[in-house]
Write a protein that holds these residues in place. Structure first.
Motif, PDB file in Angstrom:
ATOM      1  N   LYS A 112       0.815  -1.208   0.000  1.00 22.42           N
ATOM      2  CA  LYS A 112       0.000   0.000   0.000  1.00 22.42           C
ATOM      3  C   LYS A 112       0.856   1.268   0.000  1.00 22.42           C
ATOM      4  O   LYS A 112       0.415   2.325  -0.464  1.00 22.42           O
ATOM      5  N   GLY A 113       2.045   1.147   0.569  1.00 20.57           N
ATOM      6  CA  GLY A 113       2.932   2.296   0.617  1.00 20.57           C
ATOM      7  C   GLY A 113       3.803   2.379  -0.627  1.00 20.57           C
ATOM      8  O   GLY A 113       3.527   1.739  -1.643  1.00 20.57           O
ATOM      9  N   ALA A 114       4.880   3.162  -0.535  1.00 18.72           N
ATOM     10  CA  ALA A 114       5.748   3.375  -1.707  1.00 18.72           C
ATOM     11  C   ALA A 114       7.199   3.100  -1.342  1.00 18.72           C
ATOM     12  O   ALA A 114       8.097   3.864  -1.684  1.00 18.72           O
ATOM     13  N   PHE A 115       7.423   1.989  -0.648  1.00 14.54           N
ATOM     14  CA  PHE A 115       8.777   1.638  -0.227  1.00 14.54           C
ATOM     15  C   PHE A 115       9.566   1.039  -1.388  1.00 14.54           C
ATOM     16  O   PHE A 115       9.005   0.389  -2.270  1.00 14.54           O
ATOM     17  N   PHE A 116      10.868   1.241  -1.346  1.00 14.70           N
ATOM     18  CA  PHE A 116      11.720   0.783  -2.448  1.00 14.70           C
ATOM     19  C   PHE A 116      13.113   0.490  -1.895  1.00 14.70           C
ATOM     20  O   PHE A 116      13.656   1.267  -1.108  1.00 14.70           O
ATOM     21  N   SER A 117      13.675  -0.604  -2.313  1.00 12.51           N
ATOM     22  CA  SER A 117      15.015  -0.990  -1.860  1.00 12.51           C
ATOM     23  C   SER A 117      16.093  -0.146  -2.526  1.00 12.51           C
ATOM     24  O   SER A 117      15.960   0.208  -3.708  1.00 12.51           O
ATOM     25  N   PRO A 118      17.174   0.192  -1.815  1.00 12.67           N
ATOM     26  CA  PRO A 118      18.326   0.790  -2.500  1.00 12.67           C
ATOM     27  C   PRO A 118      18.822  -0.163  -3.587  1.00 12.67           C
ATOM     28  O   PRO A 118      18.883  -1.385  -3.376  1.00 12.67           O
ATOM     29  N   ILE A 119      19.150   0.390  -4.727  1.00 16.99           N
ATOM     30  CA  ILE A 119      19.596  -0.405  -5.872  1.00 16.99           C
ATOM     31  C   ILE A 119      20.948   0.126  -6.341  1.00 16.99           C
ATOM     32  O   ILE A 119      21.093   1.311  -6.649  1.00 16.99           O
TER      33      ILE A 119
END
Length: 687
Positions: free
Chosen positions: A380-387
């Motif tokens: 539901k959120g907008a989390f994203f892993s460092p890439i």
């Protein structure tokens, strides 16, 4: 949930169209509605030009600066309510500090900048230009506020800083603003504007807010307006080509997201402070604000022999980055601004990964985010892993230099030598900022001279400055923020340079007397005013520009020169040894230039106690003709400019700075020395 309002025409009103939902970046919860269309921009701009602009133009720089200071103090008192709302954008406390207190700090910095300007609505720029042999025709550049409105179209990543850093400059210059923040985080901008308006500090019409898409906002700009844009390069290019911008030649400054680089110098090997600083700076720029910064590092250039070392060290630091709800304990990185931004970022990374493999992070694995008890949810959120990607052939695989993934994403690439590093950073086709980690001055000079043409700012990072450095990604109010090419070709802030962007420069031509009257700065050869009383016996308010005092004359002797040499310790050969003058410019012992200046002061100073409080300094001084024993000198002292000072408190003495034009002439009426001295003069009115 609230419906956001727009502040236009002096009142708060909702928009007229169907509302758009604004979501919490961590939980996906609907937190506000924004009406995005239905604005009468013609009326909005007319209000700014006819109400806000005249009010600001009448104020002096000092009055505008004090206005900014009062506004900064007011917003600082309200900062905690902004922090509470900033959490909804996915920002951690550290991220929000940059946005909120960084933005307010911009107001403070520009408030202090007022001291660089006169206490007038305009200012005189640069030196006068003589246009005739007899000195009766000259020119002077003058800067005045434009008669239009500053239109600021801002990005979603810094809803507070993005607005305050821009309006601080246009308000100091004397122009009103219409601010259009990006919709996803507009609720935070609206909260700040509500406090600004409630404070009553700004005059009516000085600031208006459009919470919406801004469709049609450029249709009514004219040549007296200024448009600024922060966002993607593609959008910026479309706006710059708007027919109204082109037809009216409207100044347009663009600060676009760019492929900023960080370069590890050849000398910065593992174990050196510079290596460690470099890796930490890259990690900070990748994860701070979730990588959603126009200045974030997108390309990481390292010597080819150290690429494995950097990859391992950076991967280790990235693995320590805890992701989750900004209020959850231990969270180092929050969420992207919204799910739309996350989807766009994923598409960008997938394009990059076709030729440059991912060596840290995973697009497909879900994240275990902290703060689920606060509603944080990966889907539901907008989390994203460092890439972290790796491009081993950066001269062949060009996507790294052309495609930006706007988030916690960067690409590691090798280089062989400094020349190759320069070529690679410049392949970004223009960037806001570049960093170089090195302790080798020669390497730093070679790199800077090669890369400066492609960057708006270059940070040279080493151990000496690390503790006090503001870092790679921190634009500063007194330095330009912008860059060439892809970065937009414009500039924001930049101290006096930034203020000038909202002013019109005019080349004023005329007689010295006329230009003195217009600029309120005395020009040499202008008509002078003589009074019976010595000027040092006049209070600040009583002195007039052009008021002049002509001294008695004094014949310089060898004894004068010898005495000054003894007192000052200046025994330069030309002053004390006439046997050493062969092959020089001098025909005999010459008086010290500082003796001439000192003697001039002794001739024009009135020793009696009066309104002059102290000697404040010396701005300019030139010794234009040698003075030999037997030369008779005289001094003409003229009020050049008056600069009022603010009282620090109720007990302080009301005073101002007077700049005096000092001209020393010999018996042939030729000028031998000129200087501008400053005195602090008491005001008659102590209220």
């Amino acid at each position: 949930m609230t419906t956001l309002e727009n502040y236009t025409l002096g009142r708060w009103t909702p928009g007229a169209s169907a509302p758009q939902e604004l979501l919490d970046a961590s939980t996906g919860e609907v937190i506000a509605l924004a009406n995005t269309e239905g604005f009468d921009y013609e009326a909005i701009f007319h209000y700014a030009r006819t109400v806000g602009n005249p009010a600001l133009r009448k104020m002096t720089f000092h009055e505008r600066g004090r206005m900014l200071k009062a506004l900064a103090l007011h917003l600082m008192e309200k900062k905690e309510q902004f922090y509470a709302l900033s959490v909804r954008t996915g920002a951690t406390r550290a991220d929000s500090w940059v946005d909120i207190e960084g933005g307010i700090g911009n107001l403070f910095a520009n408030a202090s900048l007022r001291r660089k300007f006169p206490d007038k609505p305009f200012y005189v720029e640069g030196e006068p230009v003589g246009l005739s042999k007899g000195g009766t025709f000259m020119a002077q550049h003058l800067m005045v506020p434009r008669e239009g409105v500053a239109v600021h179209i801002n990005a979603y990543n810094f809803p507070v800083w993005g607005m305050l850093e821009k309006i601080a400059v246009n308000l100091l210059a004397g122009m009103p603003a219409v601010v259009k923040p990006a919709v996803p985080s507009a609720y935070l901008t609206e909260a700040v504007v509500r406090e600004i308006i409630a404070s009553g500090i700004l005059p009516a019409g000085a600031l208006q807010l459009i919470v919406g898409s801004g469709q049609g906002i450029l249709d009514h700009v004219n040549y007296q307006d200024v448009v600024t844009f922060t966002g993607s390069a593609a959008t910026g290019r479309k706006l710059r080509a708007h027919p109204r911008i082109v037809e009216e030649a409207v100044p347009f400054t663009m600060e676009a997201d760019s492929l900023n680089a960080a370069v590890l110098g050849l000398d910065a090997k593992p174990g050196t402070p510079e290596f460690d600083l470099f890796v930490k700076e890259v990690r900070k720029e990748m994860t701070g604000k979730c990588g959603q910064k126009c200045t974030a590092i997108r390309r990481i250039l390292v010597p080819e022999s150290l690429i494995e070392d950097v990859q391992i060290a950076l991967g280790k630091l990235l693995s320590q980055t805890t992701i989750g709800h900004p209020l959850a304990e231990g969270v180092r990185m929050g969420a992207l601004a919204g799910r739309e931004q996350r989807q766009r970022l994923r598409e960008q990374v997938e394009l990059l990964a076709k030729n440059t493999p991912i060596v840290y992070g995973d697009l497909d694995a879900g994240l275990d985010v902290l703060g689920q008890d606060r509603g944080a949810h990966f889907e539901k959120g907008a989390f994203f892993s460092p890439i972290l990607l790796r491009n081993d052939q950066p001269f062949r695989n060009l996507d790294s230099h052309e495609l930006e993934a706007f988030g916690p994403v960067a690409t590691l690439m090798p280089y062989k030598d400094t020349d190759e590093a320069i070529k690679l950073v410049n392949m970004g086709k223009g960037s806001l900022v570049c960093s170089l980690a090195t302790n080798d001055p020669r390497l730093a000079q070679d790199f800077v001279l090669g890369a400066a043409t492609h960057h708006g700012r270059i940070l040279v990072l080493n151990e000496e400055m690390a503790k006090e450095s503001t870092g790679h990604g921190s634009p500063l109010p007194l330095l330009i923020h912008g860059g060439p090419g892809r970065a937009g070709g414009g500039q924001e802030m930049g101290g006096m340079r930034g203020v000038e962007h909202f002013m019109q420069r005019v080349a004023l031509q005329g007689s010295p007397t006329m230009i003195t009257a217009i600029t309120e700065v005395y020009q040499p050869k202008a008509k002078q005013i003589e009074k019976d009383k010595h000027p040092f016996q006049h209070y600040f308010e009583e002195l007039e520009i052009g008021q002049t005092y002509v001294t008695h004359r004094h014949t310089v002797t060898e004894a004068d020169i010898s005495a000054f040499a003894q007192v000052s310790g200046d025994n330069f050969y030309a002053h004390v040894d006439e046997t050493s003058l062969e092959g020089t410019l001098f025909t005999g012992r010459v008086a010290h230039g500082y003796y001439i200046l000192s003697k001039a002061a002794g001739m024009f100073v009135d020793p009696r106690k009066g309104p002059v409080l102290l000697n404040y300094g010396l701005d300019e001084c030139r010794f234009t003709k040698p003075v030999y024993p037997g030369t008779t000198i005289g001094v003409t002292l003229t009020v050049k400019e008056k600069i009022g000072q603010e009282k620090r408190d109720a007990e302080d003495v009301a005073k101002g700075i007077v700049r005096w034009y000092v001209e020393v002439t010999d018996q042939t009426q030729e000028t031998v020395a000129v200087a501008t001295i400053l005195t602090m003069v008491k005001k008659k009115n102590q209220d």
